[in-house]
Design a protein around this motif. Structure first.
Motif, PDB file in Angstrom:
ATOM      1  N   LEU A  26       0.851  -1.195   0.000  1.00 40.73           N
ATOM      2  CA  LEU A  26       0.000   0.000   0.000  1.00 40.73           C
ATOM      3  C   LEU A  26       0.885   1.243   0.000  1.00 40.73           C
ATOM      4  O   LEU A  26       1.874   1.322   0.742  1.00 40.73           O
ATOM      5  CB  LEU A  26      -0.892   0.023   1.254  1.00 40.73           C
ATOM      6  N   LEU A  27       0.500   2.187  -0.868  1.00 44.01           N
ATOM      7  CA  LEU A  27       1.160   3.485  -0.883  1.00 44.01           C
ATOM      8  C   LEU A  27       0.230   4.501  -0.204  1.00 44.01           C
ATOM      9  O   LEU A  27      -0.905   4.680  -0.636  1.00 44.01           O
ATOM     10  CB  LEU A  27       1.448   3.918  -2.324  1.00 44.01           C
ATOM     11  N   VAL A  28       0.732   5.125   0.869  1.00 45.10           N
ATOM     12  CA  VAL A  28      -0.060   6.111   1.623  1.00 45.10           C
ATOM     13  C   VAL A  28       0.618   7.480   1.476  1.00 45.10           C
ATOM     14  O   VAL A  28       1.821   7.620   1.801  1.00 45.10           O
ATOM     15  CB  VAL A  28      -0.163   5.721   3.112  1.00 45.10           C
ATOM     16  N   ARG A  29      -0.139   8.446   0.949  1.00 44.41           N
ATOM     17  CA  ARG A  29       0.405   9.782   0.739  1.00 44.41           C
ATOM     18  C   ARG A  29      -0.418  10.796   1.551  1.00 44.41           C
ATOM     19  O   ARG A  29      -1.655  10.759   1.523  1.00 44.41           O
ATOM     20  CB  ARG A  29       0.349  10.150  -0.753  1.00 44.41           C
ATOM     21  N   PHE A  30       0.303  11.725   2.275  1.00 48.66           N
ATOM     22  CA  PHE A  30      -0.333  12.757   3.110  1.00 48.66           C
ATOM     23  C   PHE A  30      -0.055  14.132   2.532  1.00 48.66           C
ATOM     24  O   PHE A  30       1.014  14.375   1.944  1.00 48.66           O
ATOM     25  CB  PHE A  30       0.221  12.725   4.543  1.00 48.66           C
TER      26      PHE A  30
END
Length: 246
Positions: free
Chosen positions: A176-180
Protein backbone atom coordinates in the motif's frame (compact mmCIF):
# COMPACT_ATOMS: atom_id res chain seq x y z
CA UNK A 1 32.53 -107.71 -110.28
CA UNK A 2 33.05 -108.51 -114.03
CA UNK A 3 33.23 -112.20 -114.88
CA UNK A 4 36.76 -113.41 -115.85
CA UNK A 5 36.64 -115.89 -118.58
CA UNK A 6 39.11 -118.79 -118.36
CA UNK A 7 41.37 -119.08 -121.42
CA UNK A 8 42.37 -122.54 -122.58
CA UNK A 9 45.76 -122.76 -124.28
CA UNK A 10 46.63 -125.54 -126.74
CA UNK A 11 50.28 -125.99 -125.88
CA UNK A 12 50.94 -128.60 -128.67
CA UNK A 13 49.63 -126.28 -131.41
CA UNK A 14 51.71 -123.45 -130.11
CA UNK A 15 54.88 -125.51 -130.04
CA UNK A 16 54.27 -126.77 -133.58
CA UNK A 17 54.40 -123.19 -134.90
CA UNK A 18 57.71 -121.96 -136.26
CA UNK A 19 57.69 -119.08 -133.80
CA UNK A 20 55.79 -120.17 -130.80
CA UNK A 21 53.98 -117.30 -129.01
CA UNK A 22 51.38 -117.15 -126.33
CA UNK A 23 48.79 -114.35 -126.35
CA UNK A 24 48.64 -113.34 -122.72
CA UNK A 25 45.96 -110.70 -123.43
CA UNK A 26 47.84 -108.04 -121.47
CA UNK A 27 45.57 -105.24 -122.67
CA UNK A 28 42.55 -106.85 -121.07
CA UNK A 29 44.59 -107.51 -117.97
CA UNK A 30 45.75 -103.91 -117.76
CA UNK A 31 42.20 -102.66 -118.32
CA UNK A 32 40.90 -104.98 -115.64
CA UNK A 33 43.68 -103.98 -113.29
CA UNK A 34 43.07 -100.29 -113.98
CA UNK A 35 39.38 -100.74 -113.31
CA UNK A 36 40.15 -102.58 -110.11
CA UNK A 37 42.57 -99.94 -108.95
CA UNK A 38 40.07 -97.20 -109.81
CA UNK A 39 37.35 -99.03 -107.89
CA UNK A 40 39.69 -99.49 -104.92
CA UNK A 41 40.63 -95.79 -105.08
CA UNK A 42 36.99 -94.74 -105.24
CA UNK A 43 36.18 -97.00 -102.34
CA UNK A 44 39.10 -95.63 -100.36
CA UNK A 45 38.06 -92.05 -101.18
CA UNK A 46 34.47 -92.73 -100.16
CA UNK A 47 35.70 -94.41 -96.99
CA UNK A 48 38.02 -91.49 -96.21
CA UNK A 49 35.22 -89.01 -96.98
CA UNK A 50 32.83 -90.93 -94.74
CA UNK A 51 35.44 -91.18 -91.99
CA UNK A 52 36.18 -87.45 -92.36
CA UNK A 53 32.47 -86.70 -92.25
CA UNK A 54 32.01 -88.75 -89.09
CA UNK A 55 35.16 -87.21 -87.58
CA UNK A 56 33.96 -83.70 -88.40
CA UNK A 57 30.57 -84.57 -86.93
CA UNK A 58 32.25 -85.95 -83.81
CA UNK A 59 34.46 -82.85 -83.59
CA UNK A 60 31.39 -80.66 -83.94
CA UNK A 61 29.62 -82.71 -81.26
CA UNK A 62 32.66 -82.49 -79.04
CA UNK A 63 32.88 -78.73 -79.56
CA UNK A 64 29.15 -78.36 -78.93
CA UNK A 65 29.44 -80.49 -75.78
CA UNK A 66 32.54 -78.54 -74.71
CA UNK A 67 30.73 -75.21 -75.25
CA UNK A 68 27.72 -76.56 -73.39
CA UNK A 69 29.95 -77.77 -70.56
CA UNK A 70 31.69 -74.40 -70.41
CA UNK A 71 28.33 -72.63 -70.43
CA UNK A 72 27.01 -74.93 -67.71
CA UNK A 73 30.15 -74.38 -65.65
CA UNK A 74 29.82 -70.62 -66.13
CA UNK A 75 26.16 -70.71 -65.13
CA UNK A 76 27.03 -72.97 -62.20
CA UNK A 77 29.72 -70.54 -61.05
CA UNK A 78 27.30 -67.64 -61.46
CA UNK A 79 24.70 -69.56 -59.47
CA UNK A 80 27.28 -70.24 -56.77
CA UNK A 81 28.15 -66.54 -56.65
CA UNK A 82 24.46 -65.66 -56.48
CA UNK A 83 23.99 -68.29 -53.79
CA UNK A 84 26.83 -66.73 -51.78
CA UNK A 85 25.29 -63.29 -52.27
CA UNK A 86 21.86 -64.60 -51.27
CA UNK A 87 23.34 -66.24 -48.18
CA UNK A 88 24.99 -62.94 -47.29
CA UNK A 89 21.70 -61.12 -47.87
CA UNK A 90 19.84 -63.67 -45.74
CA UNK A 91 22.44 -63.29 -43.00
CA UNK A 92 22.08 -59.52 -43.12
CA UNK A 93 18.31 -59.86 -43.04
CA UNK A 94 18.59 -62.21 -40.06
CA UNK A 95 20.82 -59.65 -38.33
CA UNK A 96 18.35 -56.89 -39.17
CA UNK A 97 15.52 -59.04 -37.84
CA UNK A 98 17.46 -59.63 -34.62
CA UNK A 99 18.17 -55.90 -34.33
CA UNK A 100 14.53 -55.10 -35.06
CA UNK A 101 13.40 -57.61 -32.42
CA UNK A 102 15.84 -56.09 -29.95
CA UNK A 103 14.57 -52.60 -30.80
CA UNK A 104 10.98 -53.75 -30.46
CA UNK A 105 11.73 -55.30 -27.09
CA UNK A 106 13.45 -52.09 -25.97
CA UNK A 107 10.58 -49.97 -27.30
CA UNK A 108 8.08 -52.20 -25.50
CA UNK A 109 9.99 -51.69 -22.26
CA UNK A 110 10.09 -47.94 -22.89
CA UNK A 111 6.38 -47.96 -23.74
CA UNK A 112 5.63 -49.85 -20.54
CA UNK A 113 7.75 -47.38 -18.58
CA UNK A 114 6.04 -44.45 -20.32
CA UNK A 115 2.63 -45.91 -19.53
CA UNK A 116 3.62 -46.30 -15.88
CA UNK A 117 4.93 -42.74 -15.91
CA UNK A 118 1.72 -41.54 -17.57
CA UNK A 119 -0.33 -43.33 -14.93
CA UNK A 120 1.78 -41.72 -12.23
CA UNK A 121 1.49 -38.32 -13.92
CA UNK A 122 -2.27 -38.80 -14.31
CA UNK A 123 -2.50 -39.58 -10.61
CA UNK A 124 -0.43 -36.47 -9.81
CA UNK A 125 -2.59 -34.42 -12.16
CA UNK A 126 -5.70 -35.62 -10.36
CA UNK A 127 -4.06 -34.71 -7.06
CA UNK A 128 -3.14 -31.28 -8.41
CA UNK A 129 -6.65 -30.85 -9.78
CA UNK A 130 -8.10 -31.71 -6.39
CA UNK A 131 -5.58 -29.39 -4.70
CA UNK A 132 -6.32 -26.65 -7.24
CA UNK A 133 -10.04 -27.06 -6.67
CA UNK A 134 -9.49 -26.80 -2.92
CA UNK A 135 -7.26 -23.75 -3.36
CA UNK A 136 -9.80 -22.19 -5.69
CA UNK A 137 -12.53 -22.74 -3.13
CA UNK A 138 -10.30 -21.27 -0.42
CA UNK A 139 -9.44 -18.30 -2.64
CA UNK A 140 -13.11 -17.80 -3.39
CA UNK A 141 -13.87 -17.83 0.34
CA UNK A 142 -10.97 -15.43 0.98
CA UNK A 143 -12.12 -13.20 -1.87
CA UNK A 144 -15.64 -13.18 -0.50
CA UNK A 145 -14.26 -12.42 2.97
CA UNK A 146 -12.06 -9.63 1.58
CA UNK A 147 -14.95 -8.22 -0.43
CA UNK A 148 -17.08 -8.30 2.69
CA UNK A 149 -14.33 -6.59 4.73
CA UNK A 150 -13.75 -4.12 1.91
CA UNK A 151 -17.43 -3.31 1.83
CA UNK A 152 -17.37 -2.81 5.58
CA UNK A 153 -14.15 -0.79 5.68
CA UNK A 154 -14.69 1.27 2.53
CA UNK A 155 -16.75 3.96 4.30
CA UNK A 156 -14.29 4.01 7.16
CA UNK A 157 -11.37 4.26 4.69
CA UNK A 158 -13.04 7.13 2.87
CA UNK A 159 -13.63 8.90 6.14
CA UNK A 160 -10.04 8.25 7.17
CA UNK A 161 -8.67 9.65 3.91
CA UNK A 162 -10.86 12.73 4.23
CA UNK A 163 -10.06 13.33 7.88
CA UNK A 164 -6.32 12.60 7.63
CA UNK A 165 -5.91 14.32 4.26
CA UNK A 166 -4.30 11.20 2.76
CA UNK A 167 -4.66 8.96 -0.28
CA UNK A 168 -4.28 5.18 -0.02
CA UNK A 169 -3.72 2.96 -3.08
CA UNK A 170 -2.37 -0.48 -3.89
CA UNK A 171 0.80 -0.29 -6.00
CA UNK A 172 1.96 -3.91 -6.03
CA UNK A 173 0.78 -7.20 -4.65
CA UNK A 174 0.23 -6.82 -0.90
CA UNK A 175 1.72 -3.28 -0.85
CA UNK A 176 0.00 0.00 0.00
CA UNK A 177 1.16 3.49 -0.88
CA UNK A 178 -0.06 6.11 1.62
CA UNK A 179 0.40 9.78 0.74
CA UNK A 180 -0.33 12.76 3.11
CA UNK A 181 -0.78 16.45 2.45
CA UNK A 182 -1.66 19.45 4.64
CA UNK A 183 1.01 18.51 7.18
CA UNK A 184 3.45 21.32 6.47
CA UNK A 185 1.63 24.57 7.23
CA UNK A 186 4.10 26.47 5.10
CA UNK A 187 3.51 24.20 2.08
CA UNK A 188 0.19 22.40 2.42
CA UNK A 189 0.71 20.60 -0.91
CA UNK A 190 4.00 19.07 0.27
CA UNK A 191 3.64 15.33 0.11
CA UNK A 192 4.65 12.88 2.85
CA UNK A 193 4.40 9.17 2.00
CA UNK A 194 5.32 5.63 2.90
CA UNK A 195 4.94 2.14 1.36
CA UNK A 196 3.59 -0.57 3.65
CA UNK A 197 4.16 -4.28 2.84
CA UNK A 198 1.38 -6.44 4.34
CA UNK A 199 2.35 -9.74 2.64
CA UNK A 200 3.33 -11.47 5.89
CA UNK A 201 2.30 -11.47 9.53
CA UNK A 202 5.18 -9.12 10.21
CA UNK A 203 4.33 -5.90 8.36
CA UNK A 204 7.17 -3.84 6.95
CA UNK A 205 7.59 -0.28 5.71
CA UNK A 206 9.58 -0.37 2.47
CA UNK A 207 10.18 3.37 2.06
CA UNK A 208 9.24 6.65 3.75
CA UNK A 209 9.50 10.18 2.42
CA UNK A 210 10.94 11.80 4.45
CA UNK A 211 12.65 9.31 6.78
CA UNK A 212 11.15 8.83 10.25
CA UNK A 213 13.56 8.10 13.10
CA UNK A 214 10.88 6.46 15.25
CA UNK A 215 9.61 4.15 12.48
CA UNK A 216 10.74 0.88 14.20
CA UNK A 217 8.68 1.77 17.29
CA UNK A 218 5.60 2.40 15.17
CA UNK A 219 6.08 -0.89 13.30
CA UNK A 220 6.36 -2.85 16.52
CA UNK A 221 3.06 -1.37 17.68
CA UNK A 222 1.45 -2.18 14.30
CA UNK A 223 2.61 -5.80 14.39
CA UNK A 224 1.27 -6.08 17.90
CA UNK A 225 -2.17 -4.54 17.28
CA UNK A 226 -2.61 -5.38 13.54
CA UNK A 227 -4.55 -2.10 13.28
CA UNK A 228 -3.50 -0.53 9.99
CA UNK A 229 -5.77 2.52 10.23
CA UNK A 230 -4.38 3.38 13.64
CA UNK A 231 -0.85 2.93 12.20
CA UNK A 232 -1.68 5.38 9.41
CA UNK A 233 -2.82 7.94 12.01
CA UNK A 234 0.40 7.45 13.95
CA UNK A 235 2.46 7.88 10.76
CA UNK A 236 0.74 11.21 10.01
CA UNK A 237 1.35 12.35 13.54
CA UNK A 238 5.04 11.32 13.26
CA UNK A 239 5.41 13.29 10.00
CA UNK A 240 3.74 16.32 11.66
CA UNK A 241 6.09 16.13 14.67
CA UNK A 242 9.05 15.84 12.26
CA UNK A 243 7.97 19.07 10.52
CA UNK A 244 7.62 20.89 13.83
CA UNK A 245 11.09 19.82 14.93
CA UNK A 246 12.67 21.07 11.73
Amino acid sequence: MPHVRTIHIDLASILAEPTPTVDLRLHAYEASTSNFLRAVTNYANRAVAEITKHRNAQDADKKRLSDKTTSVKTETNQCKVKEIDLLAVMEREKEEVREAETSITTLKRHLSSIRETCQSVDAEIEQYRALTANLRREKDRERQTLEMHAAQTAPEMDACETRLRCHIEGIEKDRLLVRFTHIDKVDVDREFSFVLDVASRSNQVITTTPTLPNLPILLNELNGTRDILHFIKLMRLAFAQLVEVH
